[in-house]
Design a protein around this motif. Structure first.
Motif, PDB file in Angstrom:
ATOM      1  N   SER A 284     -17.338  14.456  46.673  1.00  0.00           N
ATOM      2  CA  SER A 284     -18.174  13.479  47.368  1.00  0.00           C
ATOM      3  C   SER A 284     -19.534  13.309  46.699  1.00  0.00           C
ATOM      4  O   SER A 284     -20.248  12.336  46.957  1.00  0.00           O
ATOM      5  CB  SER A 284     -18.375  13.902  48.828  1.00  0.00           C
ATOM      6  N   LYS A 285     -19.890  14.239  45.831  1.00  0.00           N
ATOM      7  CA  LYS A 285     -21.182  14.181  45.151  1.00  0.00           C
ATOM      8  C   LYS A 285     -21.146  13.328  43.879  1.00  0.00           C
ATOM      9  O   LYS A 285     -22.182  13.122  43.246  1.00  0.00           O
ATOM     10  CB  LYS A 285     -21.643  15.595  44.801  1.00  0.00           C
ATOM     11  N   GLY A 286     -19.966  12.857  43.510  1.00  0.00           N
ATOM     12  CA  GLY A 286     -19.834  12.077  42.284  1.00  0.00           C
ATOM     13  C   GLY A 286     -19.218  10.716  42.513  1.00  0.00           C
ATOM     14  O   GLY A 286     -18.759  10.392  43.613  1.00  0.00           O
ATOM     15  N   ASP A 287     -19.198   9.902  41.484  1.00  0.00           N
ATOM     16  CA  ASP A 287     -18.629   8.556  41.541  1.00  0.00           C
ATOM     17  C   ASP A 287     -17.185   8.561  41.044  1.00  0.00           C
ATOM     18  O   ASP A 287     -16.876   9.158  40.014  1.00  0.00           O
ATOM     19  CB  ASP A 287     -19.431   7.586  40.673  1.00  0.00           C
ATOM     20  N   ILE A 288     -16.316   7.906  41.804  1.00  0.00           N
ATOM     21  CA  ILE A 288     -14.947   7.649  41.355  1.00  0.00           C
ATOM     22  C   ILE A 288     -14.946   6.230  40.807  1.00  0.00           C
ATOM     23  O   ILE A 288     -15.039   5.262  41.554  1.00  0.00           O
ATOM     24  CB  ILE A 288     -13.954   7.806  42.519  1.00  0.00           C
ATOM     25  N   ILE A 289     -14.875   6.120  39.489  1.00  0.00           N
ATOM     26  CA  ILE A 289     -14.969   4.821  38.829  1.00  0.00           C
ATOM     27  C   ILE A 289     -13.563   4.252  38.644  1.00  0.00           C
ATOM     28  O   ILE A 289     -12.699   4.890  38.034  1.00  0.00           O
ATOM     29  CB  ILE A 289     -15.678   4.946  37.472  1.00  0.00           C
ATOM     30  N   LEU A 290     -13.317   3.094  39.199  1.00  0.00           N
ATOM     31  CA  LEU A 290     -12.001   2.482  39.083  1.00  0.00           C
ATOM     32  C   LEU A 290     -11.711   2.156  37.619  1.00  0.00           C
ATOM     33  O   LEU A 290     -12.581   1.637  36.908  1.00  0.00           O
ATOM     34  CB  LEU A 290     -11.918   1.220  39.945  1.00  0.00           C
ATOM     35  N   SER A 291     -10.499   2.486  37.176  1.00  0.00           N
ATOM     36  CA  SER A 291     -10.155   2.378  35.750  1.00  0.00           C
ATOM     37  C   SER A 291     -10.219   0.948  35.235  1.00  0.00           C
ATOM     38  O   SER A 291     -10.462   0.727  34.040  1.00  0.00           O
ATOM     39  CB  SER A 291      -8.755   2.954  35.509  1.00  0.00           C
TER      40      SER A 291
END
Length: 423
Positions: A284-291
């Motif tokens: 939750s502390k990071g970004d999930i960047i869509l591919s």
């Protein structure tokens, strides 16, 4: 460590007689004796002949009829001189203190160490209130302007006193209290902002142990007053839980895992984290960047409901699951996410493809169920919520395989969350 009453029997008898005498004058709902009981939901299941043990003429057909019979059989409660119980009558702080003081099995505290309140001197409930405050049930800081014993008790006060008692009765409940500081309560009130953050762990203890189950709509209504019937039912349950180990309550274990990791995954399911996996609280502390560069996602919570033979299981089932679920065995999942779109084209299929994982999907919750329970989810027209460059927070849903499932998702700068179920 569990505490047990070892008080002087003669002194206790004198105190009981004194309290009962003053209670008859005040018309209070007072117990006669304390001690452990086994909770049963119906009088018949408990082997109680209700017509013999329940002398009250105004409880026939009431939802708590069997409960009142059980409490009366155990000599926990008494009624009024006109043979009424008045189950819907409100309970004052003083009355509740008198009942709870006898329901607990914890060791009494020497009178010299008991807390005093300036407005209680000479009041019939003074001995009980002082004792409960000394034992830790009542926090004197909550009543800096006086205890006001004739004030009607709120449901939150009732639940907080009980939660305090649990923590004093067994150290594992203190651990559970700390674990649930940041949990998600299974009530729509948290979504509507009507429960304060500092109230959450107290409510989590009584909800997770089953002492308080909530109303039919799942609400806990902490600001409401309580009734004599509710007090009878809740204190019977409290007596059964006091002094036990917090880890034995599966609902509470779910709340604890959510509070510490952001998910109830390993408590409710057969899934486990793979080696070197991060948890939801980490990711939750990071970004999930869509591919496909269509957006950036942040995962806050990941709630799991077990569906077995078409029936929902777990403490969160009523909060999240609508009634028309598909039969079979699987896990429904609900993700609390923040999302910022990088495209003018609001396309849920494009967003889901960019995740490269079945763990999360851009699927809306059932809209009617979401509105009923205070959730924000993707509307029928996604553009009403999602637009380019604007960060918004909402809930989505997906599912996990019941057996042999493997899932993963990566957050930039944090690592990969990897879960699997090999059963």
């Amino acid at each position: 460590m569990k505490q047990t009453v070892h008080g002087n029997k003669k002194r206790r008898t004198i105190r009981i007689i004194k309290w009962l005498t003053t209670a008859m004058v005040a018309g209070a709902l007072l117990p006669v004796v304390s001690g452990p009981i086994q909770w049963n939901s119906t009088a018949n299941a408990a082997g109680v002949n209700e017509s013999k043990v329940n002398p009250f003429k105004d409880v026939q057909g009431h939802w708590a009829q069997a409960t009142i019979a059980k409490a009366y059989e155990k000599k926990l409660i008494s009624g009024y001189q006109d043979r009424t119980f008045r189950p819907n009558g409100k309970v004052t702080r003083g009355e509740y203190a008198a009942i709870l003081a006898r329901a607990t099995r914890m060791e009494s505290v020497d009178e010299q160490k008991q807390t005093t309140f300036s407005d209680l001197q000479g009041h019939w409930a003074e001995p009980a209130v002082r004792q409960l405050a000394a034992q830790g049930f009542i926090d004197a800081k909550d009543y800096v302007n006086g205890f006001k014993p004739s004030t009607e008790l709120t449901r939150y006060e009732m639940m907080k006193w009980i939660a305090n008692g649990l923590m004093k009765s067994e150290s594992s409940f203190q651990d559970a209290f700390h674990d649930t500081q940041n949990t998600l309560l299974p009530t729509p009130e948290v979504n509507r902002g009507t429960i304060r953050d500092e109230q959450i762990p107290y409510l989590a203890l009584v909800r997770g142990t089953g002492i308080v189950g909530g109303f039919q709509d799942g609400t806990l209504k902490p600001a409401d007053t309580t009734t004599r019937a509710e007090v009878s039912a809740i204190l019977l349950r409290y007596m059964d839980v006091e002094g036990t180990d917090a880890s034995k309550y599966s609902d509470l274990n779910e709340l604890r895992e959510v509070g510490t990791t952001g998910t109830n995954l390993t408590t409710i399911s057969n899934y486990f984290y793979s080696k070197d996996s991060v948890k939801v609280s980490d990711i939750s502390k990071g970004d999930i960047i869509l591919s496909n560069k269509s957006g950036i996602l942040n995962l806050h919570r990941f709630i799991v409901v077990k569906i077995q033979n078409g029936k929902a299981q777990g403490i969160y089932n009523n909060l999240f699951v609508e009634s028309n679920i598909t039969s079979g065995n699987y896990y429904l999942t609900y993700a609390d996410i923040s999302f910022r779109s990088n495209t003018d084209k609001t396309d849920l299929i494009t967003y889901s493809r960019g995740l490269n994982s079945e763990l999360l999907k851009f699927r809306r919750l059932d809209i009617a169920h979401a509105e009923k329970n205070g959730f924000i989810t993707i509307p029928d027209s996604p553009r009403e919520l999602i637009s380019k460059g604007k960060k918004v927070r909402f809930w989505t849903r997906s599912f996990l395989e019941f057996k042999n499932g493997t899932y993963h998702i990566y957050a930039q700068g944090i690592g990969e969350m990897k879960i699997q179920n090999m059963k």
